[in-house]
Design a protein around this motif. Sequence first.
Motif, PDB file in Angstrom:
ATOM      1  N   UNK A  60     -17.255  36.206  24.421  1.00 57.10           N
ATOM      2  CA  UNK A  60     -17.915  35.080  23.743  1.00 57.10           C
ATOM      3  C   UNK A  60     -16.918  33.968  23.402  1.00 57.10           C
ATOM      4  N   UNK A  61     -15.634  34.297  23.388  1.00 65.70           N
ATOM      5  CA  UNK A  61     -14.629  33.263  23.101  1.00 65.70           C
ATOM      6  C   UNK A  61     -14.551  32.196  24.206  1.00 65.70           C
ATOM      7  N   UNK A  62     -15.116  32.517  25.355  1.00 68.92           N
ATOM      8  CA  UNK A  62     -15.111  31.521  26.437  1.00 68.92           C
ATOM      9  C   UNK A  62     -16.154  30.446  26.210  1.00 68.92           C
ATOM     10  N   UNK A  63     -17.095  30.751  25.320  1.00 64.54           N
ATOM     11  CA  UNK A  63     -18.138  29.756  25.047  1.00 64.54           C
ATOM     12  C   UNK A  63     -17.722  28.867  23.886  1.00 64.54           C
ATOM     13  N   UNK A  64     -18.111  27.605  23.966  1.00 63.19           N
ATOM     14  CA  UNK A  64     -17.724  26.659  22.911  1.00 63.19           C
ATOM     15  C   UNK A  64     -18.595  26.823  21.671  1.00 63.19           C
ATOM     16  N   UNK A  65     -19.864  27.126  21.902  1.00 64.62           N
ATOM     17  CA  UNK A  65     -20.792  27.230  20.778  1.00 64.62           C
ATOM     18  C   UNK A  65     -21.874  28.258  21.092  1.00 64.62           C
ATOM     19  N   UNK A  66     -22.493  28.810  20.051  1.00 72.96           N
ATOM     20  CA  UNK A  66     -23.612  29.729  20.287  1.00 72.96           C
ATOM     21  C   UNK A  66     -24.816  29.004  20.876  1.00 72.96           C
ATOM     22  N   UNK A  67     -25.771  29.776  21.379  1.00 76.86           N
ATOM     23  CA  UNK A  67     -26.929  29.183  22.060  1.00 76.86           C
ATOM     24  C   UNK A  67     -27.788  28.296  21.162  1.00 76.86           C
ATOM     25  N   UNK A  68     -28.021  28.731  19.933  1.00 76.88           N
ATOM     26  CA  UNK A  68     -28.960  28.002  19.076  1.00 76.88           C
ATOM     27  C   UNK A  68     -28.347  27.486  17.784  1.00 76.88           C
ATOM     28  N   UNK A  69     -27.059  27.227  17.812  1.00 75.12           N
ATOM     29  CA  UNK A  69     -26.398  26.721  16.610  1.00 75.12           C
ATOM     30  C   UNK A  69     -25.209  25.900  17.081  1.00 75.12           C
ATOM     31  N   UNK A  70     -24.672  25.040  16.215  1.00 75.10           N
ATOM     32  CA  UNK A  70     -23.614  24.155  16.712  1.00 75.10           C
ATOM     33  C   UNK A  70     -22.226  24.789  16.720  1.00 75.10           C
ATOM     34  N   UNK A  71     -22.055  25.872  15.954  1.00 73.27           N
ATOM     35  CA  UNK A  71     -20.726  26.495  15.996  1.00 73.27           C
ATOM     36  C   UNK A  71     -20.777  27.981  15.623  1.00 73.27           C
ATOM     37  N   UNK A  72     -19.722  28.697  16.052  1.00 72.66           N
ATOM     38  CA  UNK A  72     -19.569  30.092  15.656  1.00 72.66           C
ATOM     39  C   UNK A  72     -18.980  30.102  14.257  1.00 72.66           C
ATOM     40  N   UNK A  73     -19.568  30.848  13.324  1.00 73.84           N
ATOM     41  CA  UNK A  73     -18.866  30.968  12.052  1.00 73.84           C
ATOM     42  C   UNK A  73     -18.267  32.352  11.901  1.00 73.84           C
ATOM     43  N   UNK A  74     -16.998  32.419  12.249  1.00 65.74           N
ATOM     44  CA  UNK A  74     -16.258  33.663  12.149  1.00 65.74           C
ATOM     45  C   UNK A  74     -15.467  33.667  10.857  1.00 65.74           C
ATOM     46  N   UNK A  75     -15.284  34.847  10.269  1.00 65.61           N
ATOM     47  CA  UNK A  75     -14.414  34.919   9.092  1.00 65.61           C
ATOM     48  C   UNK A  75     -13.001  34.489   9.505  1.00 65.61           C
ATOM     49  N   UNK A  76     -12.369  33.678   8.667  1.00 64.93           N
ATOM     50  CA  UNK A  76     -11.057  33.165   9.048  1.00 64.93           C
ATOM     51  C   UNK A  76      -9.911  33.893   8.350  1.00 64.93           C
ATOM     52  N   UNK A  77     -10.250  34.638   7.291  1.00 60.79           N
ATOM     53  CA  UNK A  77      -9.198  35.313   6.526  1.00 60.79           C
ATOM     54  C   UNK A  77      -8.458  36.343   7.369  1.00 60.79           C
ATOM     55  N   UNK A  78      -7.155  36.393   7.211  1.00 62.82           N
ATOM     56  CA  UNK A  78      -6.405  37.416   7.929  1.00 62.82           C
ATOM     57  C   UNK A  78      -5.451  38.144   6.987  1.00 62.82           C
ATOM     58  N   UNK A  79      -5.567  37.820   5.695  1.00 59.41           N
ATOM     59  CA  UNK A  79      -4.650  38.419   4.721  1.00 59.41           C
ATOM     60  C   UNK A  79      -5.103  39.837   4.370  1.00 59.41           C
ATOM     61  N   UNK A  80      -4.159  40.769   4.442  1.00 54.82           N
ATOM     62  CA  UNK A  80      -4.457  42.121   4.007  1.00 54.82           C
ATOM     63  C   UNK A  80      -3.860  42.263   2.607  1.00 54.82           C
ATOM     64  N   UNK A  81      -4.723  42.155   1.604  1.00 57.54           N
ATOM     65  CA  UNK A  81      -4.211  42.143   0.233  1.00 57.54           C
ATOM     66  C   UNK A  81      -4.784  43.289  -0.593  1.00 57.54           C
ATOM     67  N   UNK A  82      -4.382  43.297  -1.841  1.00 62.14           N
ATOM     68  CA  UNK A  82      -4.821  44.342  -2.765  1.00 62.14           C
ATOM     69  C   UNK A  82      -6.338  44.355  -2.922  1.00 62.14           C
ATOM     70  N   UNK A  83      -6.914  43.153  -2.930  1.00 61.49           N
ATOM     71  CA  UNK A  83      -8.356  43.006  -3.090  1.00 61.49           C
ATOM     72  C   UNK A  83      -9.121  43.734  -1.968  1.00 61.49           C
ATOM     73  N   UNK A  84      -8.637  43.531  -0.747  1.00 60.71           N
ATOM     74  CA  UNK A  84      -9.282  44.167   0.412  1.00 60.71           C
ATOM     75  C   UNK A  84      -9.198  45.687   0.304  1.00 60.71           C
TER      76      UNK A  84
END
Lengths: 141, 142
Positions: A60-84
């Motif tokens: 799916x990363x080869x596609x610019x956008x989903x079929x029926x929406x203007x963008x993919x909303x992926x979680x952007x966080x990459x921090x592995x913290x105490x909270x997680x």
Amino acid sequence: MKIVIALFCGIIFGMGLALSGMTDRMKVLNFLDVLGAWDISLMFVMGSALLVTIPGFYLSRRKAAPLFSDRFSEPTGSVIDFKLVLGATCFGLGWGLYGLCPGPAISSLSYGRLDSLLFLVTMLGGMTLENLLSHRAGDNN
Amino acid sequence: MLNDYTNAIGGGLLIGLASLFLFLSIGRIAGISGILWRSLSVKSGQESERLWSIVFVVGVCFGGWFLHVIADIPVPELVTENRWQIALSGLLVGFGTRLGNGCTSGHGVCGIGRLSLRSVVATSVFMLTAVLTVILMRHFLS
């Protein structure tokens, strides 16, 4: 369109949960009980789901956008913290105590049992509590 | 017994396909705890987010019922538990999935599916904790 797709995906997801055995909390507890009645069949649920999602998300990363929406909303966080880690620990504790995680908790409601309703209500209570505490801590999640 | 495995594989494939289709069509991650929370939270300006979330949650509930109607699979047997234990479990699951930003679906199926290290860590932690909890409850405290 978004609504129809959400309904369709929700139904397929719920059917998958019920078919796989994830809504059977005793089966889930037997799966987690590696020193006792270990029922490894549930390992294949996440296994076969990943067999679809890993190549699927990758492609799916080869596609610019989903079929029926203007963008993919992926979680952007990459921090592995105490909270997680603390959150995952609490979740694991709760899951091991009764055998239901959020998806099966919703599907199990359809079996019309008071226990499932109690679980869902207290689960929503736990979510609300976390929301209140993290807002108090000045964290706007 | 063999049915347990084929059902687990079939169910897992359905879960994976539903998650992937939700992402490819409307670009959303099928994390149940997050969707459930959004279906109920009342932030203004997010009404359309809220609407699809509600519909998705209703679908998950309906799908769970519908499967037993169309397939020859009995509804799981009811095994009751101490009310306090159910309530404590619910509280911990709700609190933990919000604090850790995901559950078995969001981290386990979608997060690992996206090869997110964060989700690999979260999934390992909650699986391990759940296993230890069950061992403690069944083999040491009963």
